[in-house]
Design a protein around this motif. Structure first.
Motif, PDB file in Angstrom:
ATOM      1  N   TYR A 113     -68.128 -79.587  92.817  1.00  0.00           N
ATOM      2  CA  TYR A 113     -68.272 -79.207  91.410  1.00  0.00           C
ATOM      3  C   TYR A 113     -68.084 -77.716  91.183  1.00  0.00           C
ATOM      4  CZ  TYR A 113     -69.862 -83.936  91.232  1.00  0.00           C
ATOM      5  OH  TYR A 113     -69.905 -85.296  91.355  1.00  0.00           O
ATOM      6  N   ARG A 168     -65.557 -75.917  90.853  1.00  0.00           N
ATOM      7  CA  ARG A 168     -64.596 -75.498  89.829  1.00  0.00           C
ATOM      8  C   ARG A 168     -65.227 -75.454  88.439  1.00  0.00           C
ATOM      9  NH1 ARG A 168     -62.504 -80.972  88.112  1.00  0.00           N
ATOM     10  NH2 ARG A 168     -63.674 -82.305  89.533  1.00  0.00           N
ATOM     11  N   PHE A 169     -66.343 -76.156  88.228  1.00  0.00           N
ATOM     12  CA  PHE A 169     -66.963 -76.177  86.902  1.00  0.00           C
ATOM     13  C   PHE A 169     -67.730 -74.900  86.567  1.00  0.00           C
ATOM     14  CE2 PHE A 169     -66.248 -80.638  87.625  1.00  0.00           C
ATOM     15  CZ  PHE A 169     -65.818 -81.066  86.378  1.00  0.00           C
ATOM     16  N   TRP A 170     -68.031 -74.110  87.574  1.00  0.00           N
ATOM     17  CA  TRP A 170     -68.753 -72.853  87.279  1.00  0.00           C
ATOM     18  C   TRP A 170     -67.805 -71.776  86.822  1.00  0.00           C
ATOM     19  CZ3 TRP A 170     -70.750 -72.427  92.944  1.00  0.00           C
ATOM     20  CH2 TRP A 170     -71.373 -73.610  93.289  1.00  0.00           C
ATOM     21  N   ASN A 171     -66.557 -71.962  87.195  1.00  0.00           N
ATOM     22  CA  ASN A 171     -65.607 -70.878  86.907  1.00  0.00           C
ATOM     23  C   ASN A 171     -64.688 -71.222  85.754  1.00  0.00           C
ATOM     24  OD1 ASN A 171     -66.564 -69.388  89.193  1.00  0.00           O
ATOM     25  ND2 ASN A 171     -65.475 -70.885  90.459  1.00  0.00           N
ATOM     26  N   ARG A 220     -65.567 -71.155  82.512  1.00  0.00           N
ATOM     27  CA  ARG A 220     -65.972 -70.578  81.231  1.00  0.00           C
ATOM     28  C   ARG A 220     -64.797 -69.985  80.487  1.00  0.00           C
ATOM     29  NH1 ARG A 220     -71.608 -67.471  81.143  1.00  0.00           N
ATOM     30  NH2 ARG A 220     -72.825 -69.321  80.694  1.00  0.00           N
TER      31      ARG A 220
END
Lengths: 111, 111
Positions: free
Chosen positions: A85, A87-90, A92
């Motif tokens: 997961y 990739r979901f932090w980056n 934004r």
């Protein structure tokens, strides 16, 4: 059966994370682990059982004493799950771009 | 108060990790999320509440529907906590070396 669940359950409690933090500095006896806690020894025993089930601690006899030490290995599974997961932090910036495009009908110009 | 605890509690249940896995593919309606589960809708509602408290999902009205989507951001905290213990996963070789040295009194030759 599901070690990832055991490990995540074990680290989900602040007291158990505190115990891990303490043991990361080196093995300790039960009484040393229990000292900082203002709870019944019973509660500490329960925390240690959950940590042991997850494979995060192990007990070793050393002469008359039992030393408890930290094992980091099972945390590797958590890292593996998290990695899926990442990739979901980056995203934004991507989300901002999508929002901008939806609102204005224009693309964000990329350099 | 303690977001890390909320996030770890949220991801500690296999069903909630399955929901995250589903939503990572794209937003979904409550009924779509509940479909694969053979449990009461009540249980699904409870799972979603824990995920929402951890900031891992959000609900957005889209016309008449409510779409639920995944937010990866809070997982960054878990990664931060894990990172502190990363060195413990890669210490197996070091431990073997120490064991070898203790048993034999000889150093493991490093190339």
């Amino acid at each position: 059966m599901d070690q990832l669940t055991d490990v995540l359950t074990a680290i989900s409690h602040p007291s158990r994370r505190a115990i891990i933090g303490q043991l990361a500095a080196g093995p300790a006896r039960f009484t040393d682990i229990a000292k900082p806690f203002d709870t019944a020894l019973n509660a500490v025993t329960k925390h240690l059982k959950l940590l042991e089930r997850a494979g995060l601690i192990e007990r070793k006899k050393q002469g008359r004493e039992v030393l408890i030490s930290f094992r980091g290995e099972p945390l590797r599974q958590v890292a593996g799950w998290l990695h899926e997961y990442e990739r979901f932090w980056n995203e934004r910036l991507d989300q901002f771009e999508q929002y901008f495009t939806e609102k204005t009908g224009r693309k964000v110009r990329k350099r």
